[in-house]
Scaffold this motif. Structure first.
Motif, mmCIF file in Angstrom:
data_model
loop_
_atom_site.group_PDB
_atom_site.id
_atom_site.type_symbol
_atom_site.label_atom_id
_atom_site.label_comp_id
_atom_site.label_asym_id
_atom_site.label_seq_id
_atom_site.Cartn_x
_atom_site.Cartn_y
_atom_site.Cartn_z
ATOM 1 N N SER A 221 0.829 -1.201 0.000
ATOM 2 C CA SER A 221 0.000 0.000 0.000
ATOM 3 C C SER A 221 0.865 1.253 0.000
ATOM 4 N N ILE A 222 0.502 2.187 -0.870
ATOM 5 C CA ILE A 222 1.131 3.507 -0.893
ATOM 6 C C ILE A 222 0.095 4.534 -0.465
ATOM 7 N N GLU A 223 0.414 5.298 0.553
ATOM 8 C CA GLU A 223 -0.382 6.459 0.947
ATOM 9 C C GLU A 223 0.561 7.651 0.911
ATOM 10 N N LEU A 224 0.168 8.689 0.184
ATOM 11 C CA LEU A 224 1.061 9.829 0.063
ATOM 12 C C LEU A 224 0.287 11.121 -0.052
ATOM 13 N N ALA A 225 0.930 12.185 0.423
ATOM 14 C CA ALA A 225 0.446 13.541 0.199
ATOM 15 C C ALA A 225 1.291 14.132 -0.916
ATOM 16 N N GLY A 226 0.663 14.409 -2.051
ATOM 17 C CA GLY A 226 1.392 14.905 -3.202
ATOM 18 C C GLY A 226 1.857 16.337 -3.027
ATOM 19 N N PRO A 227 2.454 16.913 -4.072
ATOM 20 C CA PRO A 227 3.012 18.262 -3.978
ATOM 21 C C PRO A 227 2.013 19.312 -3.526
ATOM 22 N N GLU A 228 0.739 19.129 -3.861
ATOM 23 C CA GLU A 228 -0.294 20.087 -3.448
ATOM 24 C C GLU A 228 -0.825 19.799 -2.048
ATOM 25 N N GLY A 229 -0.328 18.727 -1.427
ATOM 26 C CA GLY A 229 -0.706 18.407 -0.055
ATOM 27 C C GLY A 229 -1.801 17.380 0.091
ATOM 28 N N TYR A 230 -2.397 16.920 -1.009
ATOM 29 C CA TYR A 230 -3.573 16.043 -0.907
ATOM 30 C C TYR A 230 -3.172 14.570 -0.906
ATOM 31 N N TRP A 231 -3.721 13.864 0.080
ATOM 32 C CA TRP A 231 -3.431 12.448 0.260
ATOM 33 C C TRP A 231 -4.285 11.600 -0.671
ATOM 34 N N VAL A 232 -3.720 10.477 -1.101
ATOM 35 C CA VAL A 232 -4.458 9.421 -1.787
ATOM 36 C C VAL A 232 -3.943 8.085 -1.272
ATOM 37 N N GLU A 233 -4.712 7.040 -1.537
ATOM 38 C CA GLU A 233 -4.298 5.682 -1.199
ATOM 39 C C GLU A 233 -4.391 4.807 -2.440
ATOM 40 N N ARG A 234 -3.339 4.024 -2.662
ATOM 41 C CA ARG A 234 -3.330 3.073 -3.782
ATOM 42 C C ARG A 234 -2.609 1.823 -3.323
ATOM 43 N N GLY A 235 -3.353 0.726 -3.243
ATOM 44 C CA GLY A 235 -2.745 -0.510 -2.779
ATOM 45 C C GLY A 235 -3.321 -1.714 -3.480
ATOM 46 N N GLY A 236 -2.645 -2.841 -3.330
ATOM 47 C CA GLY A 236 -3.106 -4.063 -3.968
ATOM 48 C C GLY A 236 -2.362 -5.287 -3.450
#
Length: 364
Positions: A221-236
């Motif tokens: 699982s990757i959870e990150l806050a991108g350059p604009e500060g917004y988090w997303v989750e992408r896992g598998g």
């Protein structure tokens, strides 16, 4: 200086009869500060004081934070008090609100330190303090077009890193070696915060030393806050080799749950109904349901609404929701996991992930 977000908060203060709203942020819950001031709180804690009849004030815990906030933030009046910014908040309120005023605190239960609240109560024995977290949460739940673009950019970065992990996974590779390559993409693309979870057991965990082996069921699982500060989750879930029927059935249960979640996350849907519907798929599979399922996501990795069977919240338009069904086989001590992030509009629910979810199998 007032920006549009601070103005909306001041309007809500007037509507609720509040002489001031104190907005708390700390190193765990950074989103409030970034939302209202466009500054990142890299340590400790801070308070924003919003009063309808006076300019907003940011109170930091160190001169370094004040220095950069004055130069790059949205609030002009920035102050600091070493180790005790609440003292400066008390001074501000004493000079600007009636002794029997009503004051809201955003982050009262989860962010503000108990000691700071006790200071406020002692300094203002006649003031009626209340939890204003719901006011701020409601503002932050509604994502603008620019915020959605920030989330999409974060997902683009997450999927680039996820694809690299899939390409590099092989028996014998050191776990930290491959995580280092993932982080290089994330940080090299401007992500300011990351959380990588990885496991070959039944539950996700922080990356641990060791090497991957043939026959591993890998949850990633990757959870990150991108350059604009917004988090997303992408896992598998991945498998090293050729999975047997049990692994395929386990993954299918998780995949089916993710599709049910996507179909249920719609405007007006009750959070409890979504959680119950997804849980039913997992329990009916014959396997064991793992961790909880979903939540709002934005400038903090966990925001409102919280999607649990006991929740009384609902889905609103222009919100972003993360959902991550997890199912495990306690006998064989492995699990399957999928996470995605969804934009909810008035008419549809849109997965931000572009790479299809599948059980990724790599040669042994």
């Amino acid at each position: 200086m007032w920006n549009a977000r601070l103005l909306r908060l001041a309007v809500r203060a007037v509507e609720e009869g509040l002489a001031a709203i104190i907005v708390a942020s700390d190193w765990r819950y950074k989103g409030n500060l970034r939302y209202f001031t466009d500054r990142v709180l890299w340590s400790r804690w801070a308070y924003i004081v919003v009063r309808p009849e006076a300019d907003p004030v940011l109170v930091c815990v160190s001169p370094s934070q004040r220095y950069w906030a004055e130069r790059e933030g949205a609030i002009e009046d920035v102050r600091f008090a070493h180790h005790a910014p609440i003292r400066e908040v008390v001074a501000l309120l004493k000079e600007s609100i009636p002794a029997d005023a009503k004051v809201g605190i955003a982050g009262l239960d989860e962010i503000m330190q108990l000691a700071d609240f006790m200071v406020l109560e002692k300094a203002f024995p006649e003031v009626e303090f209340s939890d204003a977290s719901g006011i701020v949460d409601a503002l932050r739940t509604l994502k603008s077009a620019d915020e959605v673009d920030g989330a999409r950019n974060a997902m683009r970065i997450a999927e680039e890193a996820y694809a690299l992990f899939c390409d590099r996974l092989a028996p014998g590779i050191d776990r930290w070696e491959i995580i280092g390559e993932v982080e290089r993409i994330l940080r090299g693309s401007g992500s300011y915060d990351t959380m990588i979870l990885l496991s070959t057991g039944p539950y996700l965990r922080e990356p641990a030393p060791g090497r991957f082996d043939a026959g591993d069921v890998v949850m990633f699982s990757i959870e990150l806050a991108g350059p604009e500060g917004y988090w997303v989750e992408r896992g598998g879930t991945l498998y090293i080799g050729e999975p047997d029927d049990n692994v395929r059935r386990l993954y299918q249960a998780c995949f089916d749950a993710s599709k049910v979640a996507e179909s249920l996350i719609t405007v007006g849907a009750k959070a409890a109904d979504i959680a119950t519907g997804v849980d039913r798929v997992l329990t009916d599979s014959g396997f064991t349901k793992g961790i909880w399922g979903g939540h709002g996501i934005g400038l903090d990795v966990v925001e409102r609404p919280i999607l649990l069977p006991e929740s009384d919240e609902s889905i609103v338009a222009d919100s972003v929701i993360a959902y991550h069904p997890h199912v495990l086989d306690p006998v064989n001590a492995y699990g399957a996991y999928i996470s995605d992030t969804y934009l909810v509009t008035e008419n549809e629910t849109i997965p931000l992930a572009q790479i299809p979810h599948e059980l990724t199998c790599v040669p042994a």
